[in-house]
Design an enzyme around this catalytic site. Structure first.
Site, mmCIF file in Angstrom:
data_model
loop_
_atom_site.group_PDB
_atom_site.id
_atom_site.type_symbol
_atom_site.label_atom_id
_atom_site.label_comp_id
_atom_site.label_asym_id
_atom_site.label_seq_id
_atom_site.Cartn_x
_atom_site.Cartn_y
_atom_site.Cartn_z
ATOM 1 N N ALA A 66 3.018 12.479 3.564
ATOM 2 C CA ALA A 66 4.322 13.506 3.446
ATOM 3 C C ALA A 66 5.473 12.669 2.753
ATOM 4 O O ALA A 66 5.499 11.446 3.135
ATOM 5 C CB ALA A 66 4.592 14.225 4.927
ATOM 6 N N GLY A 111 -0.206 12.467 5.612
ATOM 7 C CA GLY A 111 -0.615 13.557 4.924
ATOM 8 C C GLY A 111 -1.618 13.660 3.877
ATOM 9 O O GLY A 111 -2.300 14.640 3.750
ATOM 10 N N GLU A 114 -4.774 13.689 5.971
ATOM 11 C CA GLU A 114 -4.813 14.739 6.445
ATOM 12 C C GLU A 114 -5.398 15.796 5.387
ATOM 13 O O GLU A 114 -6.011 16.926 5.585
ATOM 14 C CB GLU A 114 -3.444 15.287 7.063
ATOM 15 N N GLU A 134 2.092 7.456 11.041
ATOM 16 C CA GLU A 134 3.107 8.261 11.284
ATOM 17 C C GLU A 134 4.064 7.577 12.477
ATOM 18 O O GLU A 134 5.074 7.604 12.473
ATOM 19 C CB GLU A 134 2.815 9.407 11.662
HETATM 20 N N1 CAA Z 1 7.082 9.196 0.797
HETATM 21 C C1 CAA Z 1 7.975 9.036 -0.234
HETATM 22 N N2 CAA Z 1 7.907 7.935 -1.063
HETATM 23 C C2 CAA Z 1 6.809 7.263 -1.002
HETATM 24 C C3 CAA Z 1 5.792 7.568 0.036
HETATM 25 C C4 CAA Z 1 5.862 8.516 0.929
HETATM 26 N N3 CAA Z 1 5.146 8.657 1.821
HETATM 27 N N4 CAA Z 1 4.779 6.407 -0.184
HETATM 28 C C5 CAA Z 1 5.299 5.758 -1.476
HETATM 29 N N5 CAA Z 1 6.477 6.331 -1.775
HETATM 30 C C6 CAA Z 1 7.455 5.585 -2.786
HETATM 31 C C7 CAA Z 1 7.982 4.702 -2.422
HETATM 32 O O1 CAA Z 1 9.093 4.697 -1.682
HETATM 33 C C8 CAA Z 1 8.195 3.762 -3.735
HETATM 34 O O2 CAA Z 1 9.282 4.339 -4.415
HETATM 35 P P1 CAA Z 1 10.351 3.522 -5.439
HETATM 36 O O3 CAA Z 1 9.551 2.974 -6.358
HETATM 37 O O4 CAA Z 1 11.307 4.591 -5.697
HETATM 38 O O5 CAA Z 1 11.005 2.751 -4.357
HETATM 39 C C9 CAA Z 1 7.001 4.359 -4.650
HETATM 40 O O6 CAA Z 1 6.558 5.466 -3.801
HETATM 41 C C10 CAA Z 1 6.005 3.024 -4.610
HETATM 42 O O7 CAA Z 1 5.615 2.657 -3.347
HETATM 43 P P2 CAA Z 1 5.633 1.268 -2.896
HETATM 44 O O8 CAA Z 1 6.602 0.269 -3.698
HETATM 45 O O9 CAA Z 1 5.918 1.146 -1.257
HETATM 46 O O10 CAA Z 1 4.200 0.704 -3.113
HETATM 47 P P3 CAA Z 1 3.244 -0.290 -2.585
HETATM 48 O O11 CAA Z 1 2.026 -0.365 -3.416
HETATM 49 O O12 CAA Z 1 4.093 -1.493 -2.062
HETATM 50 O O13 CAA Z 1 3.045 0.296 -1.035
HETATM 51 C C11 CAA Z 1 2.029 2.148 0.301
HETATM 52 C C12 CAA Z 1 2.001 1.385 -1.369
HETATM 53 C C13 CAA Z 1 1.399 1.162 1.049
HETATM 54 C C14 CAA Z 1 1.425 3.489 0.127
HETATM 55 C C15 CAA Z 1 3.099 2.312 0.893
HETATM 56 O O14 CAA Z 1 4.263 3.110 -0.081
HETATM 57 C C16 CAA Z 1 3.485 3.052 2.151
HETATM 58 O O15 CAA Z 1 3.395 2.625 3.168
HETATM 59 N N6 CAA Z 1 3.806 4.611 1.698
HETATM 60 C C17 CAA Z 1 4.148 5.516 3.243
HETATM 61 C C18 CAA Z 1 2.619 5.664 3.716
HETATM 62 C C19 CAA Z 1 3.099 6.390 5.046
HETATM 63 O O16 CAA Z 1 3.944 5.852 6.036
HETATM 64 N N7 CAA Z 1 2.663 7.815 5.020
HETATM 65 C C20 CAA Z 1 2.752 8.762 6.087
HETATM 66 C C21 CAA Z 1 4.180 9.491 5.822
HETATM 67 S S1 CAA Z 1 4.590 10.590 7.193
HETATM 68 C C22 CAA Z 1 3.325 11.831 6.954
HETATM 69 O O17 CAA Z 1 2.544 11.839 6.413
HETATM 70 C C23 CAA Z 1 3.757 12.925 8.393
HETATM 71 C C24 CAA Z 1 2.824 13.990 8.408
HETATM 72 O O18 CAA Z 1 1.747 14.017 8.720
HETATM 73 C C25 CAA Z 1 3.221 15.369 7.983
#
Ligand code: CAA
Length: 260
Positions: A66, A111, A114, A134
């Site tokens: 998400a 998400g 999921e 999360e």
């Molecule tokens: N939400 C918003 N933006 C996201 C995102 C997310 N879940 N995942 C990645 N992005 C964005 C980053 O912020 C970044 O944006 P900018 O270029 O503007 O800074 C862009 O995508 C590229 O990401 P990274 O620079 O972080 O890329 P990376 O290759 O270094 O890492 C990754 C990749 C490991 C996927 C890392 O981006 C990450 O850990 N993302 C978050 C994963 C996460 O925590 N997901 C769970 C979300 S909560 C949820 O899903 C709740 C639910 O169940 C409803």
């Protein structure tokens, strides 16, 4: 119809939905969930479409979760509504009679994992990464992850993944039964299409009834489940496909299913 955050491609009997926010790793915000919902309605109502593949645009991500930027300032009630929206959209995938295949081409986190779990069959690229991170963000999975992960891989493994927020790579996801098949990234979509084609050659109503029987059966006790199975089995005999399928067997030829 064109969508802002997803791409819907249709070819023969197959629809492919690409989650298309590669700059944000295909993260799901409200608009993207609404686009997915609209696509599911379209696919459900399009009698030419027999199967749906869901994948992510770009090389790196299926869906990285998400959208954290969208979520970070939500109130309690807004967060609950955002969770319910994702849950409802993903439940549509499960309740739709047409089979849905997840082609997991990269990060499937939060998400994203999921979304993959709500699909019927999961194929993954070798380099894909799975997890429910999360708790590291101070929240819990909100799109059905606490429920579906335990059902798919068992309570102990699900709790460990969710409590630690650990990510796992495709081979481990395969080992624990989170994905059905593993392919090199370059072969993933061809393999997903091959599988979709194989399913599309079967009797469409029977495939749909099977999906209903397995899905609903998992929610109830075995006696209720087998009761539903015999009802659906009986209903097959009201279809042209049953007549054609069994007649073709006896005539030693391939069936020609006409149902859409
Ligand atoms: N939400 C918003 N933006 C996201 C995102 C997310 N879940 N995942 C990645 N992005 C964005 C980053 O912020 C970044 O944006 P900018 O270029 O503007 O800074 C862009 O995508 C590229 O990401 P990274 O620079 O972080 O890329 P990376 O290759 O270094 O890492 C990754 C990749 C490991 C996927 C890392 O981006 C990450 O850990 N993302 C978050 C994963 C996460 O925590 N997901 C769970 C979300 S909560 C949820 O899903 C709740 C639910 O169940 C409803």
């Amino acid at each position: 119809m064109t969508y802002e955050n997803v791409i819907l491609d249709k070819e023969d009997n197959l629809a492919t939905l690409y989650i298309n926010r590669p700059k944000a790793m295909n993260a799901l915000n409200r608009e993207t969930l609404l686009d997915i919902k609209a696509v599911l309605m379209d696919v459900k109502n399009d009698s030419d479409v027999k199967t749906l593949i869901i994948t992510g645009s770009g090389e790196k991500a299926f869906v990285a979760g998400a959208d954290i930027a969208y979520m970070h300032n939500l109130s309690v009630s807004e967060a609950r509504a955002f969770s319910q929206l994702g849950q409802d959209v993903f439940r549509m995938i499960e309740l739709m009679e047409k089979p849905v295949i997840a082609a997991i081409n990269g990060f499937a986190l939060g998400g994203g994992c999921e979304l993959a779990m709500a699909c019927d069959i999961r194929l993954a690229a070798e380099h894909a990464v799975f997890g429910q991170p999360e708790v590291g963000l101070g929240v819990i999975p909100g799109y059905g992850g606490t429920q579906r992960l335990a059902r798919l891989v068992g309570e102990g493994r699900a709790k460990e993944l969710i409590f630690t927020g650990d990510t796992i790579k495709t081979p481990e996801a395969y080992r624990i039964g989170l994905v059905n098949h593993v392919y090199p990234g370059s072969e993933l979509m061809d393999q997903a299409k091959k599988l979709a084609g194989k399913i599309a050659r079967q009797a469409p109503l029977a495939v749909g009834y099977s999906k209903t029987a397995v899905g609903k059966g998992l929610q109830v006790d075995i006696d209720t489940g087998i009761g539903m199975e015999s009802d659906l089995f009986g209903m097959c005999f009201a279809t042209e496909d049953q007549k054609e399928g069994m007649k073709a067997f006896m005539e030693k030829r391939k069936p020609d299913f006409k149902t859409k």
